[in-house]
Design a protein around this motif. Structure first.
Motif, PDB file in Angstrom:
ATOM      1  N   GLU A  85      48.225  38.561  27.514  1.00  0.00           N
ATOM      2  CA  GLU A  85      49.069  39.567  28.368  1.00  0.00           C
ATOM      3  C   GLU A  85      50.459  38.855  28.632  1.00  0.00           C
ATOM      4  N   HIS A 149      44.254  41.735  41.231  1.00  0.00           N
ATOM      5  CA  HIS A 149      45.086  40.752  40.695  1.00  0.00           C
ATOM      6  C   HIS A 149      45.843  40.232  41.758  1.00  0.00           C
ATOM      7  N   GLN A 152      51.173  37.997  43.727  1.00  0.00           N
ATOM      8  CA  GLN A 152      52.503  37.213  43.217  1.00  0.00           C
ATOM      9  C   GLN A 152      53.801  37.388  44.193  1.00  0.00           C
TER      10      GLN A 152
HETATM   11 ZN   LIG Z   1      48.996  38.732  35.712  1.00  0.00          ZN
END
Ligand SMILES: [Zn+2]
Length: 372
Positions: A85, A149, A152
């Protein structure tokens, strides 16, 4: 990947390797349509252990738990471990998910090479995969995709929410700017006569920053590359090339920003008598995720008694590609200090456990219950 395969088998899933090398763990349901969850197993070089990989582990834990406690689902459940990815070796991001969506261009496998000159096609052959069979990775049987996920970023930690229900992904646009002035001797070319391309680029860098700051969050704009010719310490620059990357969740705002940035470049060039060329770089449309999948995640948060908030993703993810194939959404868990793509990225264990519970409840709604 071998470890991922072994683990999928351990938790009761059938393992399949797709045509580009992504691993899929399958829990067959009564019906063939597939509810999929997962993420990528690669990361950036010098990245951490959580980006991507934690999403695969969360999906495996949730599906393994459902298999053990709820048995066979109505819809088939799959855990997706995308082989690529991040573009860490080849400049080909979203490779596994693009293959699933049929979005790999015919020239890419032979055309994209790593730093050593090895093409993706050759790398595939070395792994026992046939680049000619790439189209076989395409999926037409997906009913829903949920990608867990790490965030971030700092939002969940700041608000104290445990889950981010991600309802959109920012659009990313890029401009490539080339400024041509007149090069010359740093000693003899008088200041009044200069048409310094690097000085023009510097003004653009600061202008881009000012423009994005002026609009406020979530607008971001970045000049990440400048190339200067001839590049000598005692030479005035005749040529400067730079890139502008800008991002926002709304397409209309991106279009406005595009106009403002082009206007900034044109006015700097005119004032400094520089020739200017602007060409389009990246064009990644902002994505809105599926309302029903977002609602399923929110209901799962309520059932689990977990604090959540709706939020956009400011980074790109597989879900934005797979979201073109089927209804999709994402579930974020907090990132310690908002840090990611660094070795010290971390998500605390209790946050991971909450995320797995919410994901399992979401997948139960999507795969075990009749859809409304
Ligand atoms: Zn990622």
């Amino acid at each position: 990947m071998a470890e991922v395969e072994r683990w999928f088998v351990d938790i009761g899933l059938e393992v399949r390797v797709d045509a580009v090398g992504s691993r899929v763990g399958r829990l067959a349901g009564e019906r063939p349509e597939v509810v999929m969850s997962g993420s990528h197993v690669d990361s950036v070089s010098s990245g951490g252990a959580y980006d991507g990989a934690l999403g695969v582990i969360m999906a495996g834990c949730a599906v393994g738990w459902l298999a053990a406690t709820r048995g066979r689902p109505l819809r088939t459940l799959e855990v997706f471990a995308n082989c690529e990815e991040e573009s860490s070796r080849f400049a080909c991001n979203f490779w596994g998910s693009r293959a699933m969506a049929g979005l790999i261009e015919p020239e890419e496998p032979e055309g994209l090479a790593d730093g050593e000159g090895v093409s993706i096609a050759d790398a595939m052959r070395i792994c026992g995969l046939d680049p000619a069979g790439l189209a076989d990775a395409r999926r037409t049987d997906l009913a829903a995709y949920v990608e867990p996920h790490i965030e971030q970023g700092p939002v969940l930690e700041e608000t104290g929410d445990l889950i981010g229900v991600v309802d959109r992904v920012v659009g990313v646009r890029g401009l490539r700017v080339s400024l041509t002035g007149v090069g010359g001797h740093a000693g003899t070319l008088a200041m009044a006569a200069r048409r310094d391309a690097l000085a023009g680029a510097a003004e653009i860098v600061l202008g881009v920053e000012r423009l994005a700051r002026g609009r406020g969050a979530p607008t971001v704009a970045t000049v990440g590359q400048i190339e200067v010719r001839p590049g000598g310490f005692n030479q005035v620059s005749g040529l400067a090339r730079l890139t502008i990357d800008f991002r926002h969740p709304e397409e209309e705002v991106l279009a406005e920003l595009d106009g403002e940035l082009r206007g900034l470049v044109a006015s700097v060039a005119a004032a400094r008598v520089l020739e200017v060329e602007v060409s389009q770089g990246t064009m990644q449309a902002a994505i809105r995720f599926d309302g029903r999948v977002c609602t399923a995640i929110e209901q799962a948060c309520r059932d689990a008694g977990v604090a959540w908030r709706r939020m956009p993703s400011l980074a790109g993810h597989d879900a934005q590609v797979i979201g073109r194939l089927c209804p999709a959404a994402m579930l974020f868990v907090p990132s310690k200090g908002g840090v990611s793509h660094r070795p010290d990225e971390e998500t605390q264990l209790p946050h991971i456990v909450s995320g797995i519970e919410v994901l399992a409840r979401t997948l139960f709604r999507l795969a075990y219950q009749p859809l409304p």
